[in-house]
Design a protein around this motif. Structure first.
Motif, PDB file in Angstrom:
ATOM      1  N   ASP A 194     -20.769  -3.886  17.512  1.00 48.21           N
ATOM      2  CA  ASP A 194     -21.819  -3.145  16.830  1.00 48.21           C
ATOM      3  C   ASP A 194     -22.767  -2.559  17.869  1.00 48.21           C
ATOM      4  O   ASP A 194     -22.791  -3.000  19.020  1.00 48.21           O
ATOM      5  CB  ASP A 194     -22.552  -4.136  15.905  1.00 48.21           C
ATOM      6  CG  ASP A 194     -23.595  -3.488  15.014  1.00 48.21           C
ATOM      7  OD1 ASP A 194     -23.542  -2.260  14.823  1.00 48.21           O
ATOM      8  OD2 ASP A 194     -24.452  -4.230  14.495  1.00 48.21           O
ATOM      9  N   GLY A 195     -23.561  -1.579  17.472  1.00 48.33           N
ATOM     10  CA  GLY A 195     -24.562  -1.048  18.387  1.00 48.33           C
ATOM     11  C   GLY A 195     -24.904   0.386  18.075  1.00 48.33           C
ATOM     12  O   GLY A 195     -24.219   1.044  17.286  1.00 48.33           O
ATOM     13  N   PRO A 196     -25.972   0.919  18.692  1.00 49.40           N
ATOM     14  CA  PRO A 196     -26.400   2.293  18.426  1.00 49.40           C
ATOM     15  C   PRO A 196     -25.440   3.316  19.004  1.00 49.40           C
ATOM     16  O   PRO A 196     -24.599   3.008  19.850  1.00 49.40           O
ATOM     17  CB  PRO A 196     -27.780   2.369  19.098  1.00 49.40           C
ATOM     18  CG  PRO A 196     -27.719   1.340  20.182  1.00 49.40           C
ATOM     19  CD  PRO A 196     -26.873   0.233  19.639  1.00 49.40           C
ATOM     20  N   ASP A 197     -25.594   4.555  18.550  1.00 52.78           N
ATOM     21  CA  ASP A 197     -24.776   5.653  19.052  1.00 52.78           C
ATOM     22  C   ASP A 197     -24.972   5.802  20.561  1.00 52.78           C
ATOM     23  O   ASP A 197     -26.090   5.764  21.061  1.00 52.78           O
ATOM     24  CB  ASP A 197     -25.174   6.951  18.350  1.00 52.78           C
ATOM     25  CG  ASP A 197     -24.973   6.876  16.849  1.00 52.78           C
ATOM     26  OD1 ASP A 197     -23.859   7.145  16.392  1.00 52.78           O
ATOM     27  OD2 ASP A 197     -25.945   6.516  16.144  1.00 52.78           O
ATOM     28  N   GLY A 198     -23.865   5.976  21.280  1.00 47.63           N
ATOM     29  CA  GLY A 198     -23.931   6.165  22.721  1.00 47.63           C
ATOM     30  C   GLY A 198     -23.965   4.888  23.524  1.00 47.63           C
ATOM     31  O   GLY A 198     -24.059   4.937  24.762  1.00 47.63           O
ATOM     32  N   ALA A 199     -23.883   3.736  22.871  1.00 49.90           N
ATOM     33  CA  ALA A 199     -23.923   2.465  23.610  1.00 49.90           C
ATOM     34  C   ALA A 199     -22.618   2.187  24.349  1.00 49.90           C
ATOM     35  O   ALA A 199     -22.588   1.357  25.256  1.00 49.90           O
ATOM     36  CB  ALA A 199     -24.233   1.314  22.653  1.00 49.90           C
ATOM     37  N   GLY A 200     -21.536   2.849  23.964  1.00 54.67           N
ATOM     38  CA  GLY A 200     -20.249   2.620  24.610  1.00 54.67           C
ATOM     39  C   GLY A 200     -19.367   1.654  23.854  1.00 54.67           C
ATOM     40  O   GLY A 200     -18.537   0.955  24.458  1.00 54.67           O
TER      41      GLY A 200
END
Length: 234
Positions: free
Chosen positions: A36-42
């Protein structure tokens, strides 16, 4: 297909530590892991590399992404193309994700599951392609909002992958041709949706592990009070 030798040593070390931790708790059966994670985190690259690490450790791994379970465009944009609330609440079809992938995968046996449900580019459901797997297997799913209420209880283990906001935006500019201005309406859509998500779901505390992926070659494990996406103002 990524090869282990091309992954930076510090990144390999972290991946191996996550595999060891996961295996300690979930050595057998059908299990699910969310990146999981925000956009652009990889997230996609990290999930792909993690799958390679599990494969090297002798596990059968299946990969999927929430990006392949979108709602149709008409539903996604019903509150406007740049609505952050619309992105947060209407982008993905969690019912479809559960019905054709998560639930049948967990059932095991000869039950088939579908790793993709929607073609975003063509804006149409994909033709059903049901696959099966062995009794012991890991499903790794990457994407945004994976610890929201609709998916709570779906994961045996989840990783909150984050990175410095400037780094995330630079990746989106390079990957998607995004506007380099962080205040652009198109970028605010994603940033504000993540603030809504953090406010509602507290993914940094819901996650089993938190990883700072600002330096993709040397990601760092963090603790539960770490989360670079601040809550949305009330």
């Amino acid at each position: 297909m990524v090869t282990w030798s091309k992954i930076a040593p510090a990144r390999r070390e972290l991946l191996e530590s996550l595999v060891a931790e996961y295996a300690h708790h979930y050595a057998k059966g059908r299990t699910t892991l969310a990146v999981d994670g925000p956009d652009g985190a990889g997230k996609t690259r990290f999930a792909d590399d993690l799958a390679v690490a599990f494969d090297r450790a002798g596990y059968t791994v299946f990969r999927a992404s929430v990006d392949d379970f979108h709602h149709p465009r008409e539903h996604r944009y019903r509150f406007g193309r740049y609505s952050s609330d619309g992105y947060y609440r209407d982008a993905f079809d969690y019912s479809l994700l559960r019905r054709v992938l998560l639930e049948p995968f967990r059932m095991g046996g000869s039950t088939g599951f579908q790793l993709r449900g929607f073609d975003l580019e063509r804006d149409t459901p994909v033709e059903s392609a049901w696959v099966t797997g062995p009794a012991d297997a890991i499903l790794i799913v990457d994407g945004v909002f994976l610890n929201r209420f609709e998916l709570r209880g779906a994961w045996n283990f989840s990783i909150w992958l984050d990175a410095d906001p400037k780094v995330r935006l630079a990746r989106m500019v390079e990957r998607d041709g995004a506007d380099p201005d962080p205040k652009a309406e198109s970028n605010r859509r994603y940033a504000d949706a993540q603030r809504l998500y953090v406010r509602d779901a507290h993914p940094n505390t819901a996650a089993s592990a938190i990883v700072d992926n600002t330096d993709a070659d040397a990601p760092v494990r963090r603790f539960a009070d770490y989360c670079s996406v601040k809550p949305a103002p009330r």
